[in-house]
Design an enzyme around this catalytic site. Sequence first.
Site, PDB file in Angstrom:
ATOM      1  N   GLY A 133     -17.814  36.610 -17.467  1.00  0.00           N
ATOM      2  CA  GLY A 133     -18.825  36.076 -18.379  1.00  0.00           C
ATOM      3  C   GLY A 133     -20.148  35.799 -17.691  1.00  0.00           C
ATOM      4  CB  THR A 134     -20.998  34.249 -14.422  1.00  0.00           C
ATOM      5  OG1 THR A 134     -20.248  33.064 -14.697  1.00  0.00           O
ATOM      6  CG2 THR A 134     -22.248  33.891 -13.649  1.00  0.00           C
ATOM      7  CG  ASN A 194     -19.086  25.891 -22.268  1.00  0.00           C
ATOM      8  OD1 ASN A 194     -20.102  26.206 -22.885  1.00  0.00           O
ATOM      9  ND2 ASN A 194     -19.118  25.234 -21.152  1.00  0.00           N
ATOM     10  CD  GLN A 223     -14.862  28.608 -23.743  1.00  0.00           C
ATOM     11  OE1 GLN A 223     -13.787  28.418 -24.303  1.00  0.00           O
ATOM     12  NE2 GLN A 223     -15.006  28.478 -22.441  1.00  0.00           N
ATOM     13  CB  SER A 227     -15.072  35.856 -19.508  1.00  0.00           C
ATOM     14  OG  SER A 227     -14.373  35.593 -18.326  1.00  0.00           O
ATOM     15  CB  ALA A 228     -10.433  39.350 -18.903  1.00  0.00           C
ATOM     16  CB  THR A 276     -14.862  51.164  -6.711  1.00  0.00           C
ATOM     17  OG1 THR A 276     -15.578  51.987  -5.799  1.00  0.00           O
ATOM     18  CG2 THR A 276     -13.483  51.758  -6.978  1.00  0.00           C
ATOM     19  CB  CYS A 279     -18.250  25.939 -15.786  1.00  0.00           C
ATOM     20  SG  CYS A 279     -17.257  26.966 -16.819  1.00  0.00           S
TER      21      CYS A 279
END
Length: 378
Positions: free
Chosen positions: A72-73, A151, A179, A199-200, A237, A324
Amino acid sequence: MKHCIYADNAATTQLDSAAFEAMKLYLLIEYANASQPYSFTRSTKKAIKEARGIIAECIGAAPEEIFFTSGGTESDNWAIKGSAFADTKKRVTITSAIEHHAVLRSCEDIERLGYPMAYLSADSAGCVQPQTLSERIDGNTRLVSIMLANNEIGSIQDIAALSAIAHAHGALFHTDAVQAVGHIPVDVNALGVDMLSASAHKFNGPKGIGFLYVRAGTNIAPYMSGGTQEHGMRAGTENIAAVVGMACALKANVESIAENTMHLAVLEDCLLTDLRENKIEFIQNGSEHHIPGNISLSFPDCDGEVLLHRLDLMGICISTGSACDSKNTQISHVLKAIGLDEKYAKGTIRISLGKNNTVEEAKSIAQALCKILRPHAL
Ligand code: PLP
């Protein structure tokens, strides 16, 4: 082995076991670098293509509009900086006072480089009113960036209304949906966004992987320079195992949104009912329409930090304000922005329940809070 009641799912979630199984193949056996031309890369190339397709389908996008990032960042940094660096006129960026620091700090970075910024206020429920945007936006606005869900307090914004205003003034619209993705239905066309960050690890995928959705035709500069991966827009990669795990976890979560939402509503109700029945005084922050399981509570004349540590000693993981920023014990920028009285703001905790939490756990959290806050009543 479960060693605690984990109620900090807005900070991170447990990896989905099917996602873990799917990842193993690409860590141990199919480990080829997908950029190489030989046949050993066939499986890795196919895996990346399939994952991109699955993710795109989950948010109503086209596969070529999904760009893998480290989370996410990075997605937020890229959306803010990449769109600024593609704009030679250095037009204005508008964001809100309640954004995650990944957005706020990126905005500060571009401001130092001469790109003007404007910050919108939020109401007491943590919502940015479309009217507030209408009053500030003009033809010199390049980008509006407003998060889909907060968040700290879980409030969900009316992104469709906000993006329509941005587009009417010729501006791009980005949303930090970190979120929200995997927790509420997200469709980039219904929201009308040009860019969306995800974000996973917030939806039971692995850490260190995420994506930025970029609508076809959006003018944005590449983020990482180097190889030609991600259509030359984000070199490096590919982390194939993580990409595969992210797609697998997202698909599973999206398919169970309705079920998870109902489950989490029951848990939230149990927890809050127990607190009320035990006559615990509190305010619940955020809008009524909030991310399922994201419960921000403020207790008067309390210290959220002390509550966190007392609960920790009782085997319960929660967060104060924003996870965070756990090293920063000041009242968070979000609680300040919604105008929460200091009497309550200092005693704020975030309990973020996830699909793996149970009714018993929700009740245990409430009981633990009662023990701390009204020790003589029990
Ligand atoms: N945006 C929001 C709203 C978040 O909640 C977070 C993490 O908590 C981020 C961005 C950063 O995401 P990541 O941890 O993947 O870098």
